[in-house]
Design an enzyme around this catalytic site. Sequence first.
Site, short mmCIF file in Angstrom:
data_model
loop_
_atom_site.label_atom_id
_atom_site.label_comp_id
_atom_site.label_asym_id
_atom_site.label_seq_id
_atom_site.Cartn_x
_atom_site.Cartn_y
_atom_site.Cartn_z
N ASP A 1 14.75 -1.15 -0.03
CA ASP A 1 15.58 -1.39 1.13
C ASP A 1 16.52 -2.53 0.76
O ASP A 1 17.47 -2.33 0.02
CB ASP A 1 14.60 -1.72 2.27
CG ASP A 1 15.21 -1.81 3.63
OD1 ASP A 1 15.83 -0.84 4.07
OD2 ASP A 1 15.06 -2.86 4.29
N SER A 2 16.24 -3.75 1.18
CA SER A 2 17.07 -4.89 0.77
C SER A 2 16.91 -5.17 -0.73
O SER A 2 17.83 -5.64 -1.39
CB SER A 2 16.69 -6.14 1.56
OG SER A 2 15.44 -6.63 1.13
N ARG B 1 0.74 6.99 7.15
CA ARG B 1 0.77 7.07 5.69
C ARG B 1 0.28 8.43 5.18
O ARG B 1 0.64 8.85 4.09
CB ARG B 1 -0.12 5.98 5.07
CG ARG B 1 0.36 4.56 5.35
CD ARG B 1 -0.35 3.59 4.41
NE ARG B 1 -0.27 2.21 4.85
CZ ARG B 1 0.71 1.36 4.55
NH1 ARG B 1 1.73 1.78 3.83
NH2 ARG B 1 0.68 0.12 4.96
N PHE C 1 14.72 4.26 9.62
CA PHE C 1 13.35 3.86 9.33
C PHE C 1 12.49 5.11 9.21
O PHE C 1 12.35 5.88 10.15
CB PHE C 1 12.80 2.93 10.42
CG PHE C 1 11.50 2.30 10.04
CD1 PHE C 1 11.47 1.19 9.21
CD2 PHE C 1 10.30 2.84 10.47
CE1 PHE C 1 10.27 0.61 8.83
CE2 PHE C 1 9.08 2.27 10.10
CZ PHE C 1 9.07 1.16 9.27
N GLU D 1 7.28 2.18 -6.55
CA GLU D 1 7.50 1.65 -5.19
C GLU D 1 7.76 2.81 -4.24
O GLU D 1 8.20 3.88 -4.65
CB GLU D 1 8.70 0.68 -5.27
CG GLU D 1 9.20 0.10 -3.97
CD GLU D 1 8.20 -0.77 -3.23
OE1 GLU D 1 7.09 -0.31 -2.97
OE2 GLU D 1 8.57 -1.90 -2.87
N ASP D 2 7.44 2.60 -2.96
CA ASP D 2 7.70 3.66 -1.98
C ASP D 2 9.18 3.73 -1.61
O ASP D 2 9.78 4.81 -1.59
CB ASP D 2 6.82 3.47 -0.72
CG ASP D 2 6.93 2.08 -0.10
OD1 ASP D 2 7.63 1.20 -0.65
OD2 ASP D 2 6.29 1.86 0.95
N THR E 1 11.68 -7.60 -2.08
CA THR E 1 10.29 -7.49 -2.52
C THR E 1 10.22 -7.23 -4.02
O THR E 1 9.53 -7.91 -4.77
CB THR E 1 9.57 -6.34 -1.79
OG1 THR E 1 9.97 -6.33 -0.43
CG2 THR E 1 8.07 -6.46 -1.90
N LEU E 2 10.99 -6.23 -4.41
CA LEU E 2 10.97 -5.80 -5.80
C LEU E 2 11.52 -6.86 -6.74
O LEU E 2 11.00 -7.09 -7.82
CB LEU E 2 11.81 -4.53 -5.90
CG LEU E 2 11.29 -3.48 -6.83
CD1 LEU E 2 9.80 -3.31 -6.68
CD2 LEU E 2 12.00 -2.17 -6.54
N ARG F 1 0.80 -1.19 0.00
CA ARG F 1 0.00 0.00 0.00
C ARG F 1 0.86 1.27 0.00
O ARG F 1 0.38 2.36 -0.20
CB ARG F 1 -0.88 -0.02 1.27
CG ARG F 1 -2.08 -0.98 1.11
CD ARG F 1 -2.78 -1.23 2.41
NE ARG F 1 -2.14 -2.39 3.03
CZ ARG F 1 -2.55 -2.91 4.17
NH1 ARG F 1 -3.54 -2.34 4.86
NH2 ARG F 1 -1.99 -3.98 4.66
P1 5GP Z 1 12.81 -4.65 0.70
O1 5GP Z 1 12.25 -5.92 0.14
O2 5GP Z 1 13.42 -3.73 -0.32
O3 5GP Z 1 13.74 -4.90 1.85
O4 5GP Z 1 11.58 -3.96 1.42
C1 5GP Z 1 10.90 -2.95 0.85
C2 5GP Z 1 9.64 -2.68 1.64
O5 5GP Z 1 9.88 -2.64 3.04
C3 5GP Z 1 9.14 -1.32 1.27
O6 5GP Z 1 8.29 -1.36 0.17
C4 5GP Z 1 8.50 -0.86 2.55
O7 5GP Z 1 7.17 -1.29 2.59
C5 5GP Z 1 9.27 -1.54 3.65
N1 5GP Z 1 10.32 -0.64 4.20
C6 5GP Z 1 11.65 -0.70 4.01
N2 5GP Z 1 12.29 0.31 4.63
C7 5GP Z 1 11.32 1.05 5.23
C8 5GP Z 1 11.33 2.26 6.01
O8 5GP Z 1 12.35 2.90 6.31
N3 5GP Z 1 10.11 2.71 6.43
C9 5GP Z 1 8.94 2.06 6.14
N4 5GP Z 1 7.84 2.61 6.61
N5 5GP Z 1 8.89 0.94 5.41
C10 5GP Z 1 10.07 0.43 4.96
MG MG Z 2 4.91 -1.08 5.67
MG MG Z 3 6.59 -1.06 -0.59
#
Ligand code: 5GP
Ligand code: MG
Ligand code: MG
Length: 184
Positions: free
Chosen positions: A108-109, A170, A157, A104-105, A112-113, A48
């Site tokens: 991070d790692s 949000r 974060f 995407e918002d 997900t993407l 979301r």
């Molecule tokens: P990834 O798979 O890249 O580690 O995770 C990405 C998802 O983790 C983002 O789409 C987001 O929902 C969540 N996420 C990662 N870092 C943050 C952060 O600093 N704040 C928030 N609110 N969500 C995060």
């Molecule tokens: Mg979240």
């Molecule tokens: Mg996301």
Amino acid sequence: MTKDVEFGIKEQLITKEEIQKRLRELGEQITEDFKNENEPLIVVGLLRGSIVFMADLIREIRLPLEIDFIEASSYGEGTQTSREVKILKDLRSTISGKNVLVVEDIIDSGFTLKKILQLLGSRNPKKVSLCTLLDKPERREVEIDVQYIGFEIPNEFVVGYGLDFDEIYRNLEYVGIAEPSVFE
Ligand code: 5GP
Ligand code: MG
Ligand code: MG
């Protein structure tokens, strides 16, 4: 730095004005990159967290486009990452032969993407491009090609402008860092 005591925000990392300015630039760049394509661009938001960003971004893109959404989960209720990515809601559109822009918002790692890109790639799109509001390059564990990045941020974060902590925050108009007490 502005405090937003009511919401428990320690610091505004990116202000509303900075976001607006950057979105105009991203919109212009995307418009330029896709203006010679024949078919409408399909903009896919990852639910979301991307909805606030996506809603503003698409109004800066001066091209015919369609929108669609995917929901995946990789995080639980806290800030810890878990390795599993589940598709909770899939696209309604057929993307075969189409240009897709995934919105995407935050990356991070990258897990997900990566998973979502594999899924979309298997459906024979013409091209899949990526646009993220925020990027935490320090945290990257899998390689991902990102064409459009709003802001690179440090390893903190963040919440607001679509991003949540336990589904709250949000609706903030800016990206901020919550007070430590919020996480207790
Ligand atoms: P990834 O798979 O890249 O580690 O995770 C990405 C998802 O983790 C983002 O789409 C987001 O929902 C969540 N996420 C990662 N870092 C943050 C952060 O600093 N704040 C928030 N609110 N969500 C995060
Ligand atoms: Mg979240
Ligand atoms: Mg996301």
